[in-house]
Design a protein around this motif. Structure first.
Motif, PDB file in Angstrom:
ATOM      1  N   ALA A  40      11.652 -65.076  35.731  1.00 52.80           N
ATOM      2  CA  ALA A  40      10.347 -65.414  36.110  1.00 52.80           C
ATOM      3  C   ALA A  40       9.215 -64.539  35.360  1.00 52.80           C
ATOM      4  N   VAL A  41       9.450 -63.172  35.092  1.00 51.07           N
ATOM      5  CA  VAL A  41       8.572 -62.642  34.052  1.00 51.07           C
ATOM      6  C   VAL A  41       8.292 -63.124  32.813  1.00 51.07           C
ATOM      7  N   LEU A  42       9.564 -63.638  32.087  1.00 47.68           N
ATOM      8  CA  LEU A  42       9.284 -64.074  30.921  1.00 47.68           C
ATOM      9  C   LEU A  42       8.601 -65.481  30.937  1.00 47.68           C
ATOM     10  N   GLU A  43       8.747 -66.309  31.875  1.00 48.07           N
ATOM     11  CA  GLU A  43       8.333 -67.664  32.091  1.00 48.07           C
ATOM     12  C   GLU A  43       6.541 -67.276  32.406  1.00 48.07           C
ATOM     13  N   ALA A  44       6.299 -66.060  33.022  1.00 45.62           N
ATOM     14  CA  ALA A  44       4.864 -65.879  33.238  1.00 45.62           C
ATOM     15  C   ALA A  44       4.213 -65.546  31.925  1.00 45.62           C
ATOM     16  N   GLU A  45       4.971 -65.433  31.048  1.00 48.96           N
ATOM     17  CA  GLU A  45       4.277 -65.158  29.684  1.00 48.96           C
ATOM     18  C   GLU A  45       4.593 -66.340  28.801  1.00 48.96           C
ATOM     19  N   SER A  46       4.607 -67.583  29.071  1.00 45.09           N
ATOM     20  CA  SER A  46       4.573 -68.706  28.313  1.00 45.09           C
ATOM     21  C   SER A  46       5.667 -68.946  27.859  1.00 45.09           C
ATOM     22  N   VAL A  47       7.124 -68.186  28.221  1.00 43.62           N
ATOM     23  CA  VAL A  47       8.354 -68.488  27.392  1.00 43.62           C
ATOM     24  C   VAL A  47       8.831 -69.801  28.152  1.00 43.62           C
ATOM     25  N   PRO A  48       9.434 -70.812  27.764  1.00 44.82           N
ATOM     26  CA  PRO A  48       9.805 -72.003  28.237  1.00 44.82           C
ATOM     27  C   PRO A  48      11.175 -71.741  29.240  1.00 44.82           C
ATOM     28  N   PRO A  49      11.090 -72.191  30.337  1.00 43.58           N
ATOM     29  CA  PRO A  49      12.316 -71.883  31.396  1.00 43.58           C
ATOM     30  C   PRO A  49      13.539 -71.621  30.877  1.00 43.58           C
ATOM     31  N   LEU A  50      14.079 -72.786  30.055  1.00 47.96           N
ATOM     32  CA  LEU A  50      15.495 -72.578  29.537  1.00 47.96           C
ATOM     33  C   LEU A  50      15.604 -71.272  28.671  1.00 47.96           C
ATOM     34  N   ALA A  51      14.593 -71.155  27.943  1.00 47.16           N
ATOM     35  CA  ALA A  51      14.696 -69.820  27.161  1.00 47.16           C
ATOM     36  C   ALA A  51      14.580 -68.770  27.595  1.00 47.16           C
ATOM     37  N   ALA A  52      13.750 -68.492  28.849  1.00 50.83           N
ATOM     38  CA  ALA A  52      13.366 -67.392  29.721  1.00 50.83           C
ATOM     39  C   ALA A  52      14.832 -67.079  30.261  1.00 50.83           C
ATOM     40  N   ARG A  53      15.526 -68.199  30.876  1.00 50.96           N
ATOM     41  CA  ARG A  53      16.940 -67.991  31.683  1.00 50.96           C
ATOM     42  C   ARG A  53      18.040 -67.318  30.800  1.00 50.96           C
ATOM     43  N   LEU A  54      17.935 -68.035  29.398  1.00 46.02           N
ATOM     44  CA  LEU A  54      18.907 -67.703  28.349  1.00 46.02           C
ATOM     45  C   LEU A  54      18.811 -66.000  28.198  1.00 46.02           C
TER      46      LEU A  54
END
Length: 214
Positions: free
Chosen positions: A143-157
């Protein structure tokens, strides 16, 4: 009203800690499988329904201390300094924790911590339930990474890789302690392992994840 609410919350926290401490004492003394929830409730002088209001499962009585660390990776990445990558931030925090012999790194030979780790690693249901806490770690970090505009799949990986490395390093450090090394003896190898693991991550993730704002 606020004071009353605060007192109530403090009482709940004390009760929660008392239940967890009582349970751990019984589990270490008799073994996890030999102690029932009813045994814990009786020793803590509460009813079973009351106990389950604080802990949804018997395993959570042991693993509750991990709840305090579920947001740790997320917090480290969210609060990292300008110019620092997520991998570098998690690496720096882990190395500092190793130096402090933080139990979460597995590099701690305090007798109480060793006894807890032995209980954890010797009980299959605890190891299985721990996956629930790990999944929450990944979710919060993603969730933190997504908040920095990382795409959801990339953020989860990315989150899964960072959390897994922390856990695997902890397991390796515990194996050293369980084999009879002191924390001081194992520290150089633990640092070398951490450097290797995070360097492997940096080779891939640092090319995809954002650098913090200047």
């Amino acid at each position: 009203m606020e004071n009353t609410t605060g007192l109530r919350e403090n009482k709940k926290l004390r009760t929660r800690r008392q239940l967890a401490a009582t349970a751990l004492e019984l589990f270490l003394e008799r073994g996890f499988d030999a102690v029932s929830v009813a045994d814990v409730a009786a020793a803590a002088e509460v009813s079973k329904p009351t106990l389950f209001r604080y802990f949804p499962s018997k395993e959570d009585l042991v693993l509750d201390r991990f709840a305090d660390h579920q947001d740790e990776a997320a917090r480290i990445v969210r609060d990292r300094t300008a110019g620092q990558t997520p991998v570098a931030a998690v690496r720096a925090h882990f190395l500092a924790a190793l130096a402090e012999r933080d139990p979460i790194t597995g590099l701690c030979d305090h007798p109480e911590v060793v006894a807890f780790q032995q209980l954890l690693h010797a009980t299959a249901s605890l190891a299985s339930r721990l996956n629930h806490y790990t999944a929450r770690e990944v979710e919060l970090l993603a969730a933190v990474l997504e908040a920095e505009s990382v795409p959801p799949l990339a953020a989860r990986l990315a989150a899964a890789h960072l959390v897994t490395v922390r856990h695997e390093l902890g397991h390796e450090n515990w194996r050293r302690i369980a084999a009879g090394q002191s924390a001081d003896e194992a520290h150089p190898a633990a640092v070398a392992d951490a450097d290797l693991a995070f360097a492997m991550l940096a080779g891939g993730l640092d090319k995809e994840l954002p650098i913090p704002r200047a």
